[in-house]
Design an enzyme around this catalytic site. Structure first.
Site, PDB file in Angstrom:
ATOM      1  N   PHE A  35      86.485  46.011  90.857  1.00 28.84           N
ATOM      2  CA  PHE A  35      85.765  45.539  92.046  1.00 28.84           C
ATOM      3  C   PHE A  35      86.261  44.182  92.531  1.00 28.84           C
ATOM      4  O   PHE A  35      85.893  43.718  93.589  1.00 28.84           O
ATOM      5  CB  PHE A  35      84.244  45.558  91.852  1.00 28.84           C
ATOM      6  CG  PHE A  35      83.703  44.508  90.912  1.00 28.84           C
ATOM      7  CD1 PHE A  35      83.442  43.234  91.372  1.00 28.84           C
ATOM      8  CD2 PHE A  35      83.451  44.810  89.592  1.00 28.84           C
ATOM      9  CE1 PHE A  35      82.930  42.277  90.526  1.00 28.84           C
ATOM     10  CE2 PHE A  35      82.951  43.859  88.738  1.00 28.84           C
ATOM     11  CZ  PHE A  35      82.688  42.578  89.190  1.00 28.84           C
ATOM     12  N   HIS A 121      80.689  42.063  78.604  1.00 26.81           N
ATOM     13  CA  HIS A 121      79.805  42.136  79.767  1.00 26.81           C
ATOM     14  C   HIS A 121      78.765  43.251  79.637  1.00 26.81           C
ATOM     15  O   HIS A 121      78.186  43.682  80.620  1.00 26.81           O
ATOM     16  CB  HIS A 121      80.627  42.307  81.048  1.00 26.81           C
ATOM     17  CG  HIS A 121      81.478  41.107  81.349  1.00 26.81           C
ATOM     18  ND1 HIS A 121      82.599  41.157  82.158  1.00 26.81           N
ATOM     19  CD2 HIS A 121      81.391  39.825  80.938  1.00 26.81           C
ATOM     20  CE1 HIS A 121      83.145  39.955  82.224  1.00 26.81           C
ATOM     21  NE2 HIS A 121      82.441  39.132  81.491  1.00 26.81           N
ATOM     22  N   CYS A 129      64.064  48.620  79.642  1.00 34.27           N
ATOM     23  CA  CYS A 129      62.859  48.300  80.414  1.00 34.27           C
ATOM     24  C   CYS A 129      62.557  46.813  80.242  1.00 34.27           C
ATOM     25  O   CYS A 129      62.450  46.324  79.118  1.00 34.27           O
ATOM     26  CB  CYS A 129      61.680  49.142  79.945  1.00 34.27           C
ATOM     27  SG  CYS A 129      60.111  48.584  80.667  1.00 34.27           S
ATOM     28  N   ILE A 231      99.328  50.464  81.240  1.00 31.10           N
ATOM     29  CA  ILE A 231      98.840  50.267  79.871  1.00 31.10           C
ATOM     30  C   ILE A 231      98.768  51.601  79.143  1.00 31.10           C
ATOM     31  O   ILE A 231      99.162  51.718  77.987  1.00 31.10           O
ATOM     32  CB  ILE A 231      97.430  49.646  79.890  1.00 31.10           C
ATOM     33  CG1 ILE A 231      97.434  48.363  80.707  1.00 31.10           C
ATOM     34  CG2 ILE A 231      96.940  49.348  78.480  1.00 31.10           C
ATOM     35  CD1 ILE A 231      96.041  47.941  81.090  1.00 31.10           C
TER      36      ILE A 231
HETATM   37 ZN    ZN Z   1      58.629  50.100  79.660  1.00 31.09          ZN
END
Ligand code: ZN
Length: 250
Positions: A35, A121, A129, A231
């Site tokens: 990106f 990352h 959650c 690569i």
């Molecule tokens: Zn939850």
């Protein structure tokens, strides 16, 4: 086989302590665009740059917009490990490769069978959650195609490190240790311009720094060997016999 690839093959033959550090270029061969690259997501239809959309404040304040971009541009459920991922997993099985350190969040190294992977990352395959901490796989995000919610009502956030967020220090420390102890360090598919890539390389003490990248990097003058090729094709040639066997089995 070019003289450079032959040299890499010799280097790997004589060691059992290779560490691989990879960037977006490792995944482009699986059809996942970088990106940050010119032909990547910059030239896209979104009115904010990817760095803005993929930031924590944008996630908090424009969760729907974040997920719209994230589902369209960051998730590639069909992507399969390519020759590079497979070759690295094989090298680990052979006892030669000690760790893969990656800036990618696609989880393809793990899918290829690599065991010791440090995902700087995070991973799009894990989602959490924010309210109760429950874990979800990528299917949960793909199903909702918008803001994903937990049964407790909480918002689910991909376990990827967004802009403005801190890297996981434990993962960082382990990656630094692996690089510090490495005999051979292979860096592939990164221009080494993005934090924390360049800083990590500084911890390498050996004399076999190998760069595999199609374009120049800011670290070329420090490299002991530079390979300007794909690569996947390079690593496939280096681990030739075993990779062919693995592809034949899949
Ligand atoms: Zn939850």
């Amino acid at each position: 086989m070019t003289p450079e690839i032959k040299k890499l093959k010799d280097i790997i033959q004589n060691t059992d302590n290779v560490v691989f550090f990879g960037g977006a270029g490792v995944s482009t061969e699986s059809g996942i665009p970088d990106f940050r690259s010119a032909d990547g997501l910059y030239s896209s239809k979104y009115k904010y740059p990817p760095e803005t959309i993929l930031s924590r404040s944008f996630f908090n304040n424009h969760t729907e917009g974040f997920y719209r971009f994230y589902c369209e541009k960051m998730l590639y459920p069909e992507a399969k490990p390519n020759k590079a991922h497979i070759a690295l997993a094989k090298l680990e099985q052979q006892g030669k490769l000690k760790a893969v350190i990656t800036q990618n969040v696609d989880g393809l190294h793990t899918l290829a069978g690599s065991k010791r992977v440090f995902e700087l990352h995070g991973s799009a395959l894990r989602n959490i959650c924010l309210n109760c901490g429950k874990n979800f796989n990528m299917d949960k995000i793909l199903e909702s195609q918008s803001v994903a919610h937990c049964s407790c009502g909480g918002i689910i956030k991909p376990d990827v490190v967004l802009y403005e967020e801190q890297l996981d220090m434990n993962v960082m420390m382990e990656a630094i240790e692996a690089i510090y102890d490495a005999d051979v360090l292979i860096v592939g598919g990164t221009s080494l311009n993005v934090y924390p890539a360049a800083g990590l390389i500084e911890h390498y003490r050996g004399d076999k720094l190998v760069l595999i990248n199609k374009s120049q990097t800011s670290y070329d003058r420090n490299a002991d060997l530079i390979i300007r090729e794909s690569i996947g094709q390079t690593l496939e040639k280096v681990v030739a016999v075993t990779v062919r066997a693995a592809l034949g089995n899949s």
